[in-house]
Structures are given as C-alpha cells and as structure tokens.
Write an enzyme that holds these catalytic residues in place. Structure first.
Site, mmCIF file in Angstrom:
data_model
loop_
_atom_site.group_PDB
_atom_site.id
_atom_site.type_symbol
_atom_site.label_atom_id
_atom_site.label_comp_id
_atom_site.label_asym_id
_atom_site.label_seq_id
_atom_site.Cartn_x
_atom_site.Cartn_y
_atom_site.Cartn_z
ATOM 1 N N THR A 1 0.864 -1.173 0.000
ATOM 2 C CA THR A 1 0.000 0.000 0.000
ATOM 3 C C THR A 1 0.903 1.226 0.000
ATOM 4 O O THR A 1 1.902 1.279 0.695
ATOM 5 C CB THR A 1 -1.035 -0.029 1.154
ATOM 6 N N HIS B 1 -5.840 -1.069 4.567
ATOM 7 C CA HIS B 1 -5.463 0.351 4.638
ATOM 8 C C HIS B 1 -6.693 1.088 5.170
ATOM 9 O O HIS B 1 -7.580 1.461 4.415
ATOM 10 C CB HIS B 1 -5.090 0.821 3.219
ATOM 11 N N CYS C 1 -3.745 7.461 7.809
ATOM 12 C CA CYS C 1 -4.410 6.159 7.784
ATOM 13 C C CYS C 1 -3.471 5.131 8.424
ATOM 14 O O CYS C 1 -2.290 5.393 8.606
ATOM 15 C CB CYS C 1 -4.683 5.719 6.355
#
Lengths: 207, 163
Positions: free
Chosen positions: B23, B46, B29
């Site tokens: 990711t 994520h 996040c």
C-alpha cells in the site's frame, strides 16, 4: 440535510465547476500579480473520486510532492491544498524571491522556503475563497497554512479521513496553474465537506 | 512490479506465498498487516477510521474501518487456510502529516487516534501485535513479503526499514 453524491447531478457539477472557475481565476490573478508574470490556468475540473481510485486523479500515491494545506470554516467548510512537484516548488520560490535559493541544509526545503510557499498558498486560497464568497455571499475563515513534503497519498489522507465518516468518496474541484513551459505547475485542490454542497447550491438559488 | 498486489485507500487484500502486498503513501491512515507464519498467508488493510460505529448510512465499506476490516481480513485469511491462533499483526502509519500552529486540531490528530483504537481492537480480538512503526509526521509505503513475513517500510527522508 447534506446531499449525497448520488444527488449531485451534472448541472450541479457544472455550477460547482463554474464556481471553481471564478475562484481559481481570482487566485491565478493574485499569483500573477505576486510574481509579476503571466500565469495560465486550466479549466477547473470537478470530480467525485472514490478513496480507492485516488490514483486516477493524482497519479501514483507515492509521488513526492510539496503540499500547502489550509482549512476553511464558516458558512461552508472544507480543505484547500496547493500541490507542487519539488522542481516546481523550487522554481516558484526563486521566481518569488528573484534569486536562486540554494538550500544548504540537509532538508529539501529550508524554513525560509517553507514560509514562502505557505504564504503563496495563503494568498491563493484567500483569493479563491474571496471570489467564492463574493459570488455566494457566504462567509468563511481561512486557517493558518501548513506544509508537508511527502507522498501525495499520505498528504491527501488528511482531508479524505474527514470524508470517511460520511462517504466513500470525495469531491475535488481541481485547477492547474502553469507558468512558462511547465517550469511551474501547481495543482490547486478544493475539497468542500459534504454539508457544504447544498449550502453553496442554495446560496446560489439553484436548490 | 510483477506479482505485487496493490491495496488502495479503504481497501484490503490477502495473499498466499510468495505474493507481495503493498500500500502506497500511508499518512494518517493505518496499515494493518496480518500474517500467519505457518501457512504463510498474509493480509493487508489500509484503514481510514477506527470504528464503524461512527458510520452513518447503510452502505458500509468494511475496509474503511479498523474493526470491520480486521474481521473481514481474518475471515478471508482463514478461508484461505490460515489458522486464527497463528495470526499476528503489524501496524504502520497513523502519522500527523500537518501540524496546526493555532493549537489543537482534532482532525490533524486522527492518526494517533487511529493507532490507539486499532491496538485496542486487536487486543480485544486476541491478536498479538509483534511490531509497530507508527506516528511521526511523514508518509510510509509498505510491502509485505508473504514468503517470509517481512514488512518493508519506505519513507521520504526517514529511511527504509524492515519490521
């Protein structure tokens, strides 16, 4: 009652785009005055983007960018970001200062350069919102600008998370500013929060 | 990159060995990485927010919230043959990308909140957190090598590391 994205039809999008046009036009003029140079701008785009398709509008999420972040609050709320590549940011600083800025520090951008970029962001956002405010008669206040030099995905996670409460998508009103043959190219993003659309549309008498 | 599975924002994926999950640009996040070192099955989520309880509306994207994402990922991984008791977790991200000069801004501190809540949820689910690289003010790109369980973390100006 906030509008859902499903309710934002094409004619609403056109209105938001036009509002973006007015705001960005004013911002481009102020940048032009500041730099004493001709600044071109693209026709603003209004796009509703899903969080997992962010790549489609910004390029790869690990793209390195200089970003100036501001929030506006008041009758409507949201986030403004001015995003530049490292080269564009450096070129903008030297144009602003009238001399090459050589950073001897280990950081890519010196404190001085960061302040200069923040001020540019501040002026652009102020001009943008000023035009929107004049047009809609809505009032809003701008926060102090913050700066980050990092991956664009990381930078955009901040406004995205705010949307996360309500939706899986966010609306971007985007304009490119250009100087010379792309020696400076900046992406100006306005991301109003979900409640703000109906307020804007009502203020313009279209809802 | 060949054989690399990309996990977007508010997204989750799982793979068996030798798949690689990645990711890009984790900011505030949190990247939750689950791994079973026996079956070599790995998963990555994520997430953007800690709890689905704050969600309004009925079309909830499970991958957006820590609680629902962990449940869903565990389901997928056990479905692929991973054993619940073998699964451990690694956490990355939750940084504060922007600092506000005019005092406290809750939105900007969401990263820390995300990490705290995710840790709590993992504890409740009895999943051991074996490594963590969270906080700071910079973004991270992560790659999980399911063959070894190694998690590679790349940053801009803060080096590369493995946890």
């Amino acid at each position: 009652m906030p509008l859902s994205f499903e309710q934002i039809n094409d004619s609403y999008m056109d209105i938001l785009k036009e509002l973006g046009n007015i705001g960005a036009g004013n911002a481009a003029t102020s940048l032009s005055v500041m730099l004493n140079r001709r600044i071109d701008m693209s026709v603003p785009k209004a796009t509703i983007v899903g969080f997992n398709e962010l790549e489609s509008i910004i390029g790869s999420e690990d793209l390195l960018v200089a970003a100036i972040y501001l929030e506006f609050t008041g009758d409507i709320q949201g986030t403004i970001m001015f995003v530049l590549s490292q080269d564009s940011a450096k070129n903008l600083i030297s144009l602003l200062m009238g001399f090459e800025v050589n950073s001897e520090e280990s950081d890519v951008f010196s404190e001085f350069e960061i302040s200069a970029l923040q001020e540019v962001g501040n002026i652009l956002a102020g001009a943008y919102l000023g035009a929107v405010s004049m047009f809609t008669k809505l009032t809003m206040k701008l926060s102090i600008p913050s700066f980050a030099f990092d991956m664009i995905g990381a930078v955009l996670s901040v406004p995205m998370i705010e949307f996360g409460h309500l939706s899986d998508r966010a609306l971007f009103i985007e304009t490119d500013f250009m100087y010379g043959s792309n020696s400076i190219k900046g992406d100006f993003l306005v991301i109003p929060d979900l409640e703000s659309y109906s307020i804007i549309l009502k203020a313009l008498g279209v809802m | 990159m060949d054989g690399v599975i990309k996990v977007g924002m508010a997204d989750l994926k799982a793979t068996s060995s030798p798949g690689i999950l990645t990711t890009l640009g984790l900011g505030s996040c949190v990247g939750i990485v689950l791994y079973d070192d026996k079956s070599k099955i790995g998963g990555m989520a994520h997430i953007m927010l800690p709890s689905s309880r704050i969600a309004n509306g009925n079309n909830i994207n499970d991958a957006k919230f820590a609680d629902t994402a962990i449940d869903k990922l565990l389901g997928i991984m056990t479905g692929m043959g991973a054993k619940l008791t073998n699964i451990t977790a690694k956490l990355v991200g939750g940084s504060q990308m922007f600092t506000s000069k005019n005092g406290s801004n809750d939105v900007l501190k969401i990263g820390q909140k995300n990490v705290d809540q995710t840790l709590k949820i993992l504890q409740e689910k009895d999943i051991k957190v074996v490594a963590q690289d969270t906080g700071g003010n910079y973004g991270r790109t992560i790659e999980l090598y399911s063959e070894t369980g190694v998690l590679l973390i790349k940053t801009i100006g803060h080096g590369v590391k493995q946890i």
